[in-house]
Design a protein around this motif. Structure first.
Motif, PDB file in Angstrom:
ATOM      1  N   SER A  66       3.295  10.502   1.164  1.00 30.91           N
ATOM      2  CA  SER A  66       3.146   9.897  -0.164  1.00 30.91           C
ATOM      3  C   SER A  66       1.786  10.266  -0.731  1.00 30.91           C
ATOM      4  O   SER A  66       0.794  10.381  -0.008  1.00 30.91           O
ATOM      5  CB  SER A  66       3.299   8.375  -0.083  1.00 30.91           C
ATOM      6  OG  SER A  66       2.352   7.833   0.802  1.00 30.91           O
ATOM      7  N   ARG A  68      -0.075   8.463  -2.514  1.00 35.08           N
ATOM      8  CA  ARG A  68      -0.917   7.312  -2.190  1.00 35.08           C
ATOM      9  C   ARG A  68      -0.149   6.443  -1.206  1.00 35.08           C
ATOM     10  O   ARG A  68       0.907   5.894  -1.538  1.00 35.08           O
ATOM     11  CB  ARG A  68      -1.263   6.508  -3.447  1.00 35.08           C
ATOM     12  CG  ARG A  68      -2.171   7.212  -4.416  1.00 35.08           C
ATOM     13  CD  ARG A  68      -2.639   6.287  -5.523  1.00 35.08           C
ATOM     14  NE  ARG A  68      -1.526   5.782  -6.318  1.00 35.08           N
ATOM     15  CZ  ARG A  68      -1.641   4.895  -7.309  1.00 35.08           C
ATOM     16  NH1 ARG A  68      -2.833   4.406  -7.593  1.00 35.08           N
ATOM     17  NH2 ARG A  68      -0.579   4.519  -7.995  1.00 35.08           N
ATOM     18  N   GLU A  90       8.996  -3.804  -4.685  1.00 39.72           N
ATOM     19  CA  GLU A  90       8.140  -2.966  -5.522  1.00 39.72           C
ATOM     20  C   GLU A  90       7.045  -3.865  -6.085  1.00 39.72           C
ATOM     21  O   GLU A  90       7.320  -4.789  -6.846  1.00 39.72           O
ATOM     22  CB  GLU A  90       8.951  -2.321  -6.647  1.00 39.72           C
ATOM     23  CG  GLU A  90       9.973  -1.310  -6.146  1.00 39.72           C
ATOM     24  CD  GLU A  90      10.654  -0.574  -7.281  1.00 39.72           C
ATOM     25  OE1 GLU A  90      10.294  -0.832  -8.450  1.00 39.72           O
ATOM     26  OE2 GLU A  90      11.550   0.242  -7.010  1.00 39.72           O
ATOM     27  N   THR A  92       3.095  -4.493  -7.853  1.00 42.13           N
ATOM     28  CA  THR A  92       2.181  -3.942  -8.862  1.00 42.13           C
ATOM     29  C   THR A  92       0.743  -4.055  -8.375  1.00 42.13           C
ATOM     30  O   THR A  92       0.443  -4.844  -7.467  1.00 42.13           O
ATOM     31  CB  THR A  92       2.344  -4.683 -10.194  1.00 42.13           C
ATOM     32  OG1 THR A  92       2.082  -6.079  -9.981  1.00 42.13           O
ATOM     33  CG2 THR A  92       3.762  -4.510 -10.732  1.00 42.13           C
ATOM     34  N   GLN A  93      -0.123  -3.266  -8.986  1.00 43.08           N
ATOM     35  CA  GLN A  93      -1.534  -3.304  -8.609  1.00 43.08           C
ATOM     36  C   GLN A  93      -2.114  -4.688  -8.872  1.00 43.08           C
ATOM     37  O   GLN A  93      -1.922  -5.270  -9.938  1.00 43.08           O
ATOM     38  CB  GLN A  93      -2.319  -2.252  -9.383  1.00 43.08           C
ATOM     39  CG  GLN A  93      -3.782  -2.179  -8.980  1.00 43.08           C
ATOM     40  CD  GLN A  93      -4.497  -1.043  -9.692  1.00 43.08           C
ATOM     41  OE1 GLN A  93      -3.891  -0.327 -10.480  1.00 43.08           O
ATOM     42  NE2 GLN A  93      -5.784  -0.884  -9.408  1.00 43.08           N
ATOM     43  N   GLU A 171       0.137   0.306  -7.242  1.00 47.52           N
ATOM     44  CA  GLU A 171       1.578   0.064  -7.400  1.00 47.52           C
ATOM     45  C   GLU A 171       2.356   0.891  -6.380  1.00 47.52           C
ATOM     46  O   GLU A 171       2.026   2.047  -6.110  1.00 47.52           O
ATOM     47  CB  GLU A 171       2.010   0.440  -8.808  1.00 47.52           C
ATOM     48  CG  GLU A 171       3.486   0.204  -9.093  1.00 47.52           C
ATOM     49  CD  GLU A 171       3.852   0.581 -10.508  1.00 47.52           C
ATOM     50  OE1 GLU A 171       5.053   0.574 -10.840  1.00 47.52           O
ATOM     51  OE2 GLU A 171       2.927   0.885 -11.301  1.00 47.52           O
ATOM     52  N   GLY A 172       3.400   0.302  -5.795  1.00 46.92           N
ATOM     53  CA  GLY A 172       4.212   1.044  -4.837  1.00 46.92           C
ATOM     54  C   GLY A 172       5.261   0.159  -4.188  1.00 46.92           C
ATOM     55  O   GLY A 172       5.537  -0.955  -4.641  1.00 46.92           O
ATOM     56  N   ASP A 196       3.276   4.670  -2.430  1.00 44.01           N
ATOM     57  CA  ASP A 196       3.631   5.035  -3.800  1.00 44.01           C
ATOM     58  C   ASP A 196       4.570   6.239  -3.708  1.00 44.01           C
ATOM     59  O   ASP A 196       4.144   7.352  -3.386  1.00 44.01           O
ATOM     60  CB  ASP A 196       2.371   5.390  -4.588  1.00 44.01           C
ATOM     61  CG  ASP A 196       2.690   5.772  -6.031  1.00 44.01           C
ATOM     62  OD1 ASP A 196       3.881   5.758  -6.413  1.00 44.01           O
ATOM     63  OD2 ASP A 196       1.753   6.110  -6.772  1.00 44.01           O
ATOM     64  N   SER A 198       6.446   7.640  -6.117  1.00 42.84           N
ATOM     65  CA  SER A 198       6.739   8.373  -7.351  1.00 42.84           C
ATOM     66  C   SER A 198       6.358   9.845  -7.239  1.00 42.84           C
ATOM     67  O   SER A 198       7.002  10.708  -7.833  1.00 42.84           O
ATOM     68  CB  SER A 198       5.999   7.722  -8.531  1.00 42.84           C
ATOM     69  OG  SER A 198       4.594   7.752  -8.313  1.00 42.84           O
TER      70      SER A 198
END
Length: 364
Positions: A66, A68, A90, A92-93, A171-172, A196, A198
């Protein structure tokens, strides 16, 4: 008596002579019959050699990472009071994830804030007295120093209090909780992994002989054997040294993973695309026969009603998929044998039967 012995010897000689004559007669007849027989043509699969557009590339084995990804650890020890996430959430920061018991820190913070209030009051009083000319300057300086000390104490206790509240650094997708409510944990204890998904990195290595073909920003294609995943990306880093043990160069690429199907640690097949080349002679790898004497290909000679094969030595080049480049030995327009070579010798008669390959393809 002698007469009978003579007759027996003559009869024995006739019998032995007849056996020997029959053996030689039989062998001669077999040789004549076999010598007059013509071997049946061997059925083979064939292909006409045509120059193709060659899409060269470098194939490698990679591992996904990943962009991050971290193992989240406990910052300050204590008793786990609350776990505020579930596996595969999932997050969030800045999202609150774990709460460690912080009653002691809250009490210390209240005491520090009270001490700060007292110090500020003393500083104000010292300031008023100094302005009226009835207070010493040293008294004011001491009061102000006490305020700064009390303010630093508040900040220190607040930091300790914040360390009891564990939040997501980015986020992840969070993994399986590694702690339980009520468990006593020490600093450094891993409580979950956060990834993360994405954007993914892919680490792989290529032989040092192919270093010249590597460029930053070069296009790569990655494919996973799980769920038929494939994606395109680009090279973002090339290690500026060659591993002395493996003679390989480490390379890192980045690919987009919006669906989240690619996970860290997965096995990947990587292909680095190289500039396209025109008019390259390439044949199926099944057409090549390798031996101690070299690599050969059987080439068809003659007309369709009287085809024979000639075993031609070739110089091979690069491989791509199921095809291999032929640098020297054959040229465009030659008809070659692609399967059935195990029954052939140079000069053997053959008959084209491509239906076998078609049936095999349909069977697959």
């Amino acid at each position: 008596m002698f007469k009978r012995l003579f007759i027996a010897i003559i009869l024995l000689g006739l019998v032995v002579g007849g056996i020997v004559w029959f053996k030689y007669f039989r062998d001669e007849m077999i040789a004549q019959i076999l010598g007059g027989m013509t071997p049946a043509p061997v059925p083979v699969n064939t292909e006409t050699v045509d120059p193709i557009t060659w899409e060269p590339g470098i194939d490698a084995i990679g591992t996904s990472l990943s962009a991050r990804g971290v193992d989240l650890a406990i910052e300050s020890g204590g008793l786990v009071r609350d776990i505020l996430f579930a596996a595969n959430d999932e997050v969030t920061q800045g999202q609150h994830l774990v709460q460690i018991d912080d009653d002691s820190e809250k009490a210390s913070l209240a005491a520090a804030e009270a001490a700060l209030s007292v110090a500020q009051a003393e500083a104000r009083r010292a300031t008023t007295l100094t302005e009226r000319g009835v207070g010493a300057a040293t008294t004011l300086e001491t009061a102000e120093a006490q305020v700064e000390s009390a303010r630093a104490q508040v900040a220190q206790v607040q930091t300790a209090l914040d360390a009891k509240e564990l939040v997501a650094p980015f986020e992840g997708v969070i993994g399986i909780p590694q702690i339980e409510v009520g468990q006593w944990v020490s600093p450094g204890t891993i409580y979950a992994t956060l990834q993360d998904l994405s954007t993914m990195r892919v680490d792989f290595a290529v032989p040092e002989q192919q270093m010249a073909s590597l460029v930053l920003g070069g296009v790569v294609t990655v494919a996973s054997e799980v769920d038929d995943f494939s994606a395109s990306g680009r090279i973002i880093a090339i290690e500026p040294r060659v591993d002395a043990n493996s003679r390989m160069v480490s390379v890192r690429a980045v690919v987009e993973n919006p669906s989240g199907r690619l996970l860290p640690g997965q096995f990947l097949r990587v292909r680095i695309a190289l500039p396209v080349e025109e008019n390259v002679i390439a044949v199926p790898q099944t057409a090549v026969t390798s031996s101690l004497y070299g690599d050969t290909i059987y080439v068809l000679r003659g007309e369709d009603d009287a085809l024979t094969v000639e075993q031609v030595f070739v110089t091979l080049g690069r491989r791509s998929g199921g095809r291999i480049e032929v640098v020297e030995g054959i040229e465009g327009g030659d008809r070659i044998v692609t399967s059935g070579q195990n029954r052939l010798t140079s000069g053997a008669r053959v008959v084209i039967d491509n239906s076998v390959a078609l049936d095999a393809a349909l069977g697959e």
